[in-house]
Design an enzyme around this catalytic site. Structure first.
Site, PDB file in Angstrom:
ATOM      1  N   ASN A   1      30.259  -8.026  17.375  1.00 51.64           N
ATOM      2  CA  ASN A   1      31.237  -8.070  17.554  1.00 51.64           C
ATOM      3  C   ASN A   1      32.395  -9.525  17.320  1.00 51.64           C
ATOM      4  O   ASN A   1      31.467 -10.622  18.408  1.00 51.64           O
ATOM      5  CB  ASN A   1      30.763  -7.621  19.166  1.00 51.64           C
ATOM      6  CG  ASN A   1      32.957  -7.368  19.730  1.00 51.64           C
ATOM      7  OD1 ASN A   1      33.690  -7.724  19.743  1.00 51.64           O
ATOM      8  ND2 ASN A   1      32.487  -7.380  20.844  1.00 51.64           N
TER       9      ASN A   1
ATOM     10  N   GLU B   1      26.007  -2.649  27.942  1.00 51.54           N
ATOM     11  CA  GLU B   1      26.200  -4.133  27.684  1.00 51.54           C
ATOM     12  C   GLU B   1      26.167  -4.486  29.696  1.00 51.54           C
ATOM     13  O   GLU B   1      26.726  -4.701  30.295  1.00 51.54           O
ATOM     14  CB  GLU B   1      27.344  -4.413  27.107  1.00 51.54           C
ATOM     15  CG  GLU B   1      27.073  -4.394  26.023  1.00 51.54           C
ATOM     16  CD  GLU B   1      28.331  -4.446  25.449  1.00 51.54           C
ATOM     17  OE1 GLU B   1      28.378  -5.826  24.231  1.00 51.54           O
ATOM     18  OE2 GLU B   1      29.915  -5.105  25.932  1.00 51.54           O
TER      19      GLU B   1
ATOM     20  N   GLY C   1      27.527 -13.075  27.100  1.00 52.71           N
ATOM     21  CA  GLY C   1      27.833 -14.492  26.991  1.00 52.71           C
ATOM     22  C   GLY C   1      27.257 -15.253  27.664  1.00 52.71           C
ATOM     23  O   GLY C   1      28.222 -16.465  27.856  1.00 52.71           O
TER      24      GLY C   1
ATOM     25  N   LYS D   1      34.809 -10.641  18.644  1.00 54.94           N
ATOM     26  CA  LYS D   1      35.468 -11.054  19.759  1.00 54.94           C
ATOM     27  C   LYS D   1      36.806 -11.361  18.891  1.00 54.94           C
ATOM     28  O   LYS D   1      37.238 -11.111  17.830  1.00 54.94           O
ATOM     29  CB  LYS D   1      34.928 -11.303  20.555  1.00 54.94           C
ATOM     30  CG  LYS D   1      33.526 -11.202  21.228  1.00 54.94           C
ATOM     31  CD  LYS D   1      33.432 -11.084  22.476  1.00 54.94           C
ATOM     32  CE  LYS D   1      32.158 -10.466  23.330  1.00 54.94           C
ATOM     33  NZ  LYS D   1      31.316 -11.248  24.258  1.00 54.94           N
TER      34      LYS D   1
ATOM     35  N   SER E   1      24.094 -10.791  25.107  1.00 56.73           N
ATOM     36  CA  SER E   1      23.130 -12.107  24.588  1.00 56.73           C
ATOM     37  C   SER E   1      21.920 -11.799  23.810  1.00 56.73           C
ATOM     38  O   SER E   1      21.196 -12.143  24.190  1.00 56.73           O
ATOM     39  CB  SER E   1      22.647 -13.004  25.552  1.00 56.73           C
ATOM     40  OG  SER E   1      23.422 -13.774  26.185  1.00 56.73           O
TER      41      SER E   1
ATOM     42  N   GLU F   1      35.380  -6.733  28.659  1.00 54.79           N
ATOM     43  CA  GLU F   1      36.192  -7.628  28.304  1.00 54.79           C
ATOM     44  C   GLU F   1      37.558  -6.870  28.981  1.00 54.79           C
ATOM     45  O   GLU F   1      38.347  -7.135  29.543  1.00 54.79           O
ATOM     46  CB  GLU F   1      35.998  -8.978  27.696  1.00 54.79           C
ATOM     47  CG  GLU F   1      35.264 -10.333  27.361  1.00 54.79           C
ATOM     48  CD  GLU F   1      34.152 -10.159  26.097  1.00 54.79           C
ATOM     49  OE1 GLU F   1      32.954 -10.711  26.222  1.00 54.79           O
ATOM     50  OE2 GLU F   1      35.207  -9.540  25.369  1.00 54.79           O
TER      51      GLU F   1
ATOM     52  N   HIS G   1      35.000  -1.865  26.108  1.00 54.78           N
ATOM     53  CA  HIS G   1      34.146  -3.267  25.863  1.00 54.78           C
ATOM     54  C   HIS G   1      34.276  -3.742  27.751  1.00 54.78           C
ATOM     55  O   HIS G   1      35.615  -3.949  28.200  1.00 54.78           O
ATOM     56  CB  HIS G   1      34.183  -4.428  25.390  1.00 54.78           C
ATOM     57  CG  HIS G   1      33.248  -5.531  25.132  1.00 54.78           C
ATOM     58  ND1 HIS G   1      33.821  -6.142  26.167  1.00 54.78           N
ATOM     59  CD2 HIS G   1      32.545  -5.841  24.279  1.00 54.78           C
ATOM     60  CE1 HIS G   1      32.784  -7.248  25.806  1.00 54.78           C
ATOM     61  NE2 HIS G   1      32.009  -6.825  24.596  1.00 54.78           N
TER      62      HIS G   1
END
Length: 248
Positions: free
Chosen positions: A11, A165, A171, A13, A211, A97, A95
């Site tokens: 991904n 996730e 991250g 992003k 990560s 985010e 996701h």
């Protein structure tokens, strides 16, 4: 597990430009990738066609989001029909985010997944808990709630990959230990048996994302209920090849 093909998604992003994408695509094209692993690249929408033309056809290309209808007055949105038209065969939905920054609800994400599947796209359906939820002991409750929304709308799971996730590990450099990840994946399998079917529990691929790096991928890949990865930052680097080959 035998029968579930390992699947690694990258991904990107909101990263990349024509120069860097050409370099990544060349790295992937030149690499010797494990033939037993399915690879999908989640590319920013405006570069999807560019990446599709540069990548070998053995690598799938995914939109990072799509709306729940085919067309209309939805400024700034893209539809599964558009993704298919330019050669994408996957879409990443739900996701963390999208959930946290853009306030997408469980129900909206499930509606998007339902529409994308109906349009013939394959879906990487994301779930996962925040640090506060994990520390409050609510991990299972949160992922079950998110899965429940998907299960209300998805009747055929063959074109779905679930990506677990843990939001606190995305991250941040923090990774769930292989045992922590396996524990949640095993819970999800049991949830699927109880709420969907044994057959779906046995066949559905569940990726781990959070990560993932070349350094930890091999250990994670050994776990019985981890069927691949959804990789963020590391998918922009040459080490992504090592992650794809974690089971080689």
């Amino acid at each position: 597990m035998a029968g579930r093909k390992f699947c690694v998604g990258g991904n990107w992003k909101m990263n990349g430009d024509q120069k860097s994408i050409a370099e990544i695509c060349k790295t992937l094209s030149d690499a010797s990738l494990d033939a037993n692993t399915e690879v999908v690249i989640g590319c920013p929408a405006i570069y999807l066609m560019y990446a599709r033309n540069l990548l070998p056809c053995s690598i799938g290309v995914a939109g990072q989001n799509a709306y729940k209808v085919a067309k209309g007055a939805f400024t700034g949105e893209i539809s599964p029909a558009m993704l298919k038209d330019i050669g994408a065969d996957w879409v990443i939905l739900g996701h963390s985010e999208r959930r946290a920054i853009f306030n997408e609800s469980d129900d909206l994400i499930a509606e998007k997944a339902e529409h994308a599947l109906a349009e013939g796209l394959k879906v990487i359906a994301c779930i996962g808990e925040t640090l506060e939820e994990r520390e409050a002991g609510k991990t299972n409750e949160v992922v079950a709630r998110q899965m429940c929304a998907y299960a209300k709308k998805i009747k055929d799971w063959k074109n779905v990959v679930v990506a677990y996730e843990p939001v606190w590990a995305i991250g941040t450099g923090k990774t769930a230990t292989p045992d922590q990840a396996q524990e949640v994946h095993a819970f999800l399998r049991k949830w699927l048996v109880d709420n969907v079917s044994q057959a779906v529990s046995d066949s559905l691929r569940i990726q781990y994302g959070g990560s993932v790096t070349a350094a930890n991928a091999k250990e994670l890949a050994k776990k019985p209920d981890i069927d691949g990865f959804l990789v963020g930052g590391a998918s922009l680097k040459p080490e992504f090849v090592e992650i794809i080959n974690a089971r080689k």
